[in-house]
Design an enzyme around this catalytic site. Structure first.
Site, short mmCIF file in Angstrom:
data_model
loop_
_atom_site.label_atom_id
_atom_site.label_comp_id
_atom_site.label_asym_id
_atom_site.label_seq_id
_atom_site.Cartn_x
_atom_site.Cartn_y
_atom_site.Cartn_z
N HIS A 278 52.34 -20.77 20.55
CA HIS A 278 52.04 -21.23 19.21
C HIS A 278 50.55 -21.52 19.07
CE1 HIS A 278 56.42 -22.51 18.07
NE2 HIS A 278 56.32 -21.26 18.49
N CYS B 213 55.34 -27.99 20.42
CA CYS B 213 53.90 -28.18 20.29
C CYS B 213 53.52 -29.66 20.35
CB CYS B 213 53.41 -27.56 18.99
SG CYS B 213 53.48 -25.76 18.98
N GLU C 91 55.50 -0.96 -3.71
CA GLU C 91 54.39 -0.18 -4.24
C GLU C 91 54.84 0.91 -5.21
OE1 GLU C 91 51.21 1.10 -1.96
OE2 GLU C 91 50.99 -0.73 -0.79
N ARG D 125 45.29 1.38 6.71
CA ARG D 125 44.15 2.02 7.38
C ARG D 125 42.91 1.14 7.30
NH1 ARG D 125 44.90 7.14 9.05
NH2 ARG D 125 46.82 8.16 8.37
N PRO E 199 57.25 2.91 -10.90
CA PRO E 199 57.55 2.01 -12.00
C PRO E 199 59.04 1.67 -12.14
CG PRO E 199 55.96 3.67 -12.67
CD PRO E 199 56.42 4.07 -11.32
N THR E 200 59.91 2.63 -11.90
CA THR E 200 61.35 2.37 -12.05
C THR E 200 61.82 1.33 -11.04
OG1 THR E 200 61.72 4.62 -12.85
CG2 THR E 200 63.64 3.43 -12.01
N GLU F 184 48.81 -24.11 18.25
CA GLU F 184 48.30 -25.33 18.87
C GLU F 184 48.06 -25.12 20.37
OE1 GLU F 184 51.43 -26.80 15.84
OE2 GLU F 184 50.92 -24.95 16.90
#
Length: 328
Positions: free
Chosen positions: A45, A79, A261, A201, A264-265, A47
Site C-alpha cells: 500500500h 497500514c 467512447e 498511446r 452516439p447510440t 503508506e
C-alpha cells in the site's frame, strides 16, 4: 496533500479492485522524506511504500495520505500497524475508508497515540478514489461518457466516417486519460465505421505501458481483422444490449471505471438507462454543418455539474458529473 493526490494518479497502477492511493512522509522541518503510491492489488500500500522510502526519517514525522489508512489484513498487512511501528507522530488523510473491515483506521491510530487529522482536501482526494468508492457503494463500475464534438455538436461529417475533430494536445491528453481507466466501451457500429484500436498511446505514438480492457457491445459481427481484436490489449465482445448485465460482467472482472467512447447510440443508451455518471466532453472550434450528433434525442434532460474546464491547444475540455434526470 497535493503531492499525495498527484502520486495517487500515477499511470503505472494495474487494473483491479483496489483504490488509487498516494502518500508522502513529511519530517518536522516540512521536508518530504518519503513518497509512495499503491500500484494495484497484491502490491504494498501507499503508506508502506512511502515509509520504506523515508526509512528512519519516518520516526516523529507526519504521513499525508489520500485515503484513511486501512486496519485489516488482506493480501498485505494493515497500514495502521506499519505507521505505528515506524513511529509516525501524525497522520493526515483526505477521505475516510467506508469499508467495514478496512475502515476505522483513524480510531486505531488515535488509540495508539498518533494524532489524526481527517478530511484534508477531501473533495480532490475523493475524486481520485471515486471509481473505487462508487464501485463499493453501487456494486457497478463508474461510467464516464467521452465525446469529441464540433461547435454544432457533431461527432463526424455527413458521411459519418472517421473525422478528425480535436487537435494534437487534446488527443494526447485523452490518451493519458484512457490509460487511467479500466475499460473502454464502444458499440459494434463504431468498430464497423471507424475500425478504432482503442489503445492508450504516448505522445510519441508508442503504446502506453498500461492498457485498459477494450469492450465491444452489440450483436452485429465484427471482422476478424478489426484493429480492436489485435494483441495490443485484452478485448471483450459483449453480444447483447443489456447494459446492466454488461456492467455486472465487468464488475466481476474487477473493472471499476468504464470510459464509453461511442458511438452516439450507445452513449444515449447509457443516459436513458441512468447508468452514466460523468461526461468528458471535447469541444473543437469547427462547424461541420451536417453529420451525426453526439447524443441523439433523449426522453429526459440531465443536469451536469462542471468540475473543471481545460483549454487544450484550440480545444476546450469539460469534465462534468451527471446529476438528476428531468422530464422535458
Amino acid at each position: 496533500m497535493g503531492q499525495a493526490i498527484e502520486l495517487a494518479q500515477s499511470t503505472d497502477v494495474t487494473p483491479g479492485g483496489n483504490p488509487r492511493v498516494g502518500c508522502v512522509i513529511v519530517d518536522n522541518s516540512g521536508e518530504v522524506v518519503g513518497r509512495g503510491h499503491h500500484r494495484g492489488a497484491g502490491t504494498p500500500h501507499a503508506e508502506v511504500v512511502a515509509l520504506l522510502d523515508a526509512g528512519a526519517r519516518a520516526r516523529g514525522a507526519t504521513a499525508v495520505v489520500t485515503l484513511e489508512p486501512c486496519r485489516h489484513t488482506g493480501r498485505t498487512g494493515p497500514c495502521v500497524e506499519a505507521l505505528v511501528a515506524a513511529g509516525v507522530r501524525r497522520v493526515v488523510y483526505g477521505v475516510a475508508d467506508p469499508g467495514e473491515e478496512s475502515g476505522g483506521g483513524a480510531v486505531v491510530l488515535a488509540a495508539a497515540g498518533v494524532e489524526v487529522v481527517p478530511g484534508v482536501e477531501e473533495d480532490e482526494a475523493r475524486w481520485v478514489a471515486r471509481a473505487w468508492l462508487h464501485a463499493r457503494e453501487l456494486g457497478r463500475p463508474l461510467v464516464t461518457l467521452k465525446s469529441a464534438v464540433s461547435l454544432d455538436g457533431r461527432v463526424a461529417g455527413p458521411g459519418g466516417g472517421p473525422t478528425a475533430i480535436t487537435g494534437p494536445p487534446a488527443r494526447a491528453w485523452a490518451h493519458e486519460w484512457r490509460s487511467r481507466v479500466d475499460a473502454i466501451v464502444v458499440g459494434t457500429g463504431t468498430v464497423l465505421a471507424d475500425d478504432p484500436s482503442l489503445t492508450a498511446r504516448t505522445p510519441t505514438g508508442d503504446l502506453h505501458p498500461r492498457q485498459p480492457m477494450r469492450v465491444v457491445v452489440g450483436r452485429r459481427p465484427i471482422p476478424a481483422d478489426a484493429n480492436v481484436l489485435d494483441d495490443a490489449a485484452e478485448t471483450v465482445v459483449f453480444s447483447g444490449h443489456d447494459l446492466v448485465d454488461l456492467l455486472r460482467v465487468l464488475a466481476a472482472r474487477d473493472v471499476q471505471h468504464v470510459l464509453v467512447e461511442g458511438g452516439p447510440t450507445l452513449e444515449a443508451a447509457f443516459l436513458e438507462a441512468g447508468l452514466a455518471d460523468e461526461v468528458l466532453w471535447f469541444v473543437a472550434p469547427l462547424i461541420l454543418g451536417d453529420g451525426p450528433v453526439a447524443i441523439p434525442a433523449l426522453g429526459t434532460m440531465v443536469d451536469v455539474t462542471v468540475r473543471r474546464t481545460l483549454v487544450m491547444g484550440e480545444d476546450v475540455v469539460v469534465e462534468g458529473v451527471l446529476g438528476v434526470h428531468r422530464n422535458r
